[in-house]
Design a protein around this motif. Structure first.
Motif, short mmCIF file in Angstrom:
data_model
loop_
_atom_site.label_atom_id
_atom_site.label_comp_id
_atom_site.label_asym_id
_atom_site.label_seq_id
_atom_site.Cartn_x
_atom_site.Cartn_y
_atom_site.Cartn_z
N ARG A 66 -0.97 0.33 -8.69
CA ARG A 66 -1.96 -0.40 -7.90
C ARG A 66 -1.77 -0.18 -6.41
O ARG A 66 -2.75 -0.11 -5.65
CB ARG A 66 -1.88 -1.89 -8.23
CG ARG A 66 -2.43 -2.25 -9.61
CD ARG A 66 -2.36 -3.73 -9.86
NE ARG A 66 -2.97 -4.10 -11.15
CZ ARG A 66 -2.99 -5.33 -11.64
NH1 ARG A 66 -2.43 -6.32 -10.95
NH2 ARG A 66 -3.57 -5.57 -12.80
N SER A 103 -4.48 1.39 -3.76
CA SER A 103 -4.95 0.67 -2.58
C SER A 103 -4.79 1.48 -1.30
O SER A 103 -5.24 1.05 -0.24
CB SER A 103 -4.18 -0.64 -2.44
OG SER A 103 -2.82 -0.40 -2.11
N ARG A 142 0.82 -1.21 0.00
CA ARG A 142 0.00 0.00 0.00
C ARG A 142 0.87 1.27 0.00
O ARG A 142 0.52 2.27 0.56
CB ARG A 142 -0.95 0.00 1.21
CG ARG A 142 -1.89 -1.18 1.24
CD ARG A 142 -2.86 -1.15 2.41
NE ARG A 142 -3.89 -0.12 2.23
CZ ARG A 142 -4.07 0.90 3.05
NH1 ARG A 142 -3.26 1.08 4.10
NH2 ARG A 142 -5.03 1.77 2.84
#
Length: 368
Positions: A217, A221, A64
């Motif tokens: 990504r 997130s 993350r």
């Protein structure tokens, strides 16, 4: 002196062993590494180094973009656990090296006073021919110092931000990206002991595409992180999702003509240090028609536009230099004329005064 390095890494199997070997050879005592859930063989490579006692390996599978938290913890442990005098926080594609290549990184930092607390280190991108895959040490041998206005034409926002090197501190905070730390700088190394970072951010299309995807990504997130719309990773991630990242990957590598012109203008400088001292883990495979054909039209258009814009910028800059030189020449001529006028004024003034004195003398004596 104790020298420590930290690194958070994910899917860098093509380069991570060379990165570790380089810094161990440069005199780094401790390398603390956190693997961020790699699936390309990176974790296994790191495990081998850890089994030989060469690195302190940790694992954090959460993806993350929590780099600042993880690196801050490692940097603090570098002091608390290993009593590090100096700490370098690096990425797997960064090679820290003294500008004077006759010395090691340890040599340079042994001569750098700890009283300066932290200092910035310039990051230099290395570029060369694009490739489908490969580590690229033998191929990426050109220092890219193009000005920002040229970089923007090829989809890059600017040259890399400097990294921060700092003294060991159990309470230090390292910002996202390793560019800044909480310890204020009180100076810099002297020129004889300056260091820099050689950076290989786009070694191959396969590596670059994967890096852009996993980074994008990870940002998605973690909605608490709000990168700028101009953040280079997020701009590339948008290009990836739009299906146009490959043309931009190709575009940021100079063609033969661009390299020739850039070398003449000193925007590219040859630097094969990594090629001479390290071995590429993955052999180069060139980009073929199968990869390029679907994008050929866009690549050609972008290259034409970039070439035209680059020529225009180069012409503009040459014109500015010409006008500046001409202005300087005119300024010199004006200053010369002003000096001549002053001399003439003084000369004529002196002559007029002498003539006035002679006239007064004639009037007093009655002479004509």
């Amino acid at each position: 002196m104790k020298l420590a390095m930290t690194m958070m890494v994910r899917d860098e199997a093509d380069i991570v062993s060379a990165m570790l070997d380089h810094h161990l050879a440069q005199g780094v005592d401790t390398i603390i590494v956190t693997d961020n859930g790699s699936i390309d063989g990176t974790a296994e490579i790191l495990g081998d180094y850890a089994s030989r006692g060469l690195i302190d390996l940790r694992h954090d599978p959460v993806q993350r973009k929590q780099q600042n938290i993880v690196v801050t913890q490692m940097a603090r442990e570098a002091k608390a656990r290993y009593d590090a005098d100096w700490v370098i926080n690096a990425d797997a594609d960064e090679f820290v090296i003294p500008v004077d290549r006759s010395m090691t990184l340890r040599d340079a930092l042994e001569h750098t006073p700890k009283s300066i607390r932290s200092f910035s280190v310039p990051v230099v991108n290395l570029t060369g021919d694009p490739a489908l895959s490969g580590t690229g040490f033998e191929r990426l041998v050109w220092r890219d110092t193009r000005p920002d206005d040229i970089l923007r034409l090829v989809g890059l926002w600017a040259q890399p931000t400097h990294n921060a090197v700092h003294v060991g501190d159990a309470d230090v905070v390292v910002a996202q990206g390793n560019h800044f730390v909480s310890l204020s700088s009180r100076g810099a190394p002297d020129d004889a002991h300056a260091i820099e970072v050689l950076h290989l951010p786009w070694r191959s299309w396969n590596q670059f595409r994967n890096k852009v995807e996993i980074s994008g990504r990870a940002y998605e997130s973690n909605p608490e992180l709000l990168p700028s719309p101009n953040h280079h990773g997020m701009r590339d991630y948008r290009r990836l999702k739009d299906g146009v990242l490959l043309p931009y990957y190709v575009l940021r590598h100079p063609s033969a003509d661009e390299l020739s012109a850039g070398t003449a203008s000193n925007q590219y400088q040859h630097d094969d240090y990594l090629a001479r001292t390290l071995t590429s883990a993955v052999a180069d495979v060139p980009l073929g028609d199968a990869e390029l054909a679907p994008h050929r039209a866009m690549i050609d258009v972008l290259q034409d536009l970039t070439g035209t814009a680059t020529a225009t910028l180069r012409g503009r800059n040459n014109l500015i230099r010409l006008l500046t030189d001409h202005r300087d020449s005119l300024d010199d001529r004006v200053r010369l004329l002003e000096a001549e006028v002053a001399e003439l004024r003084q000369s004529f003034g002196n002559r007029a005064y002498a003539a006035l004195q002679r006239l007064r003398l004639r009037l007093r004596t009655g002479n004509k």
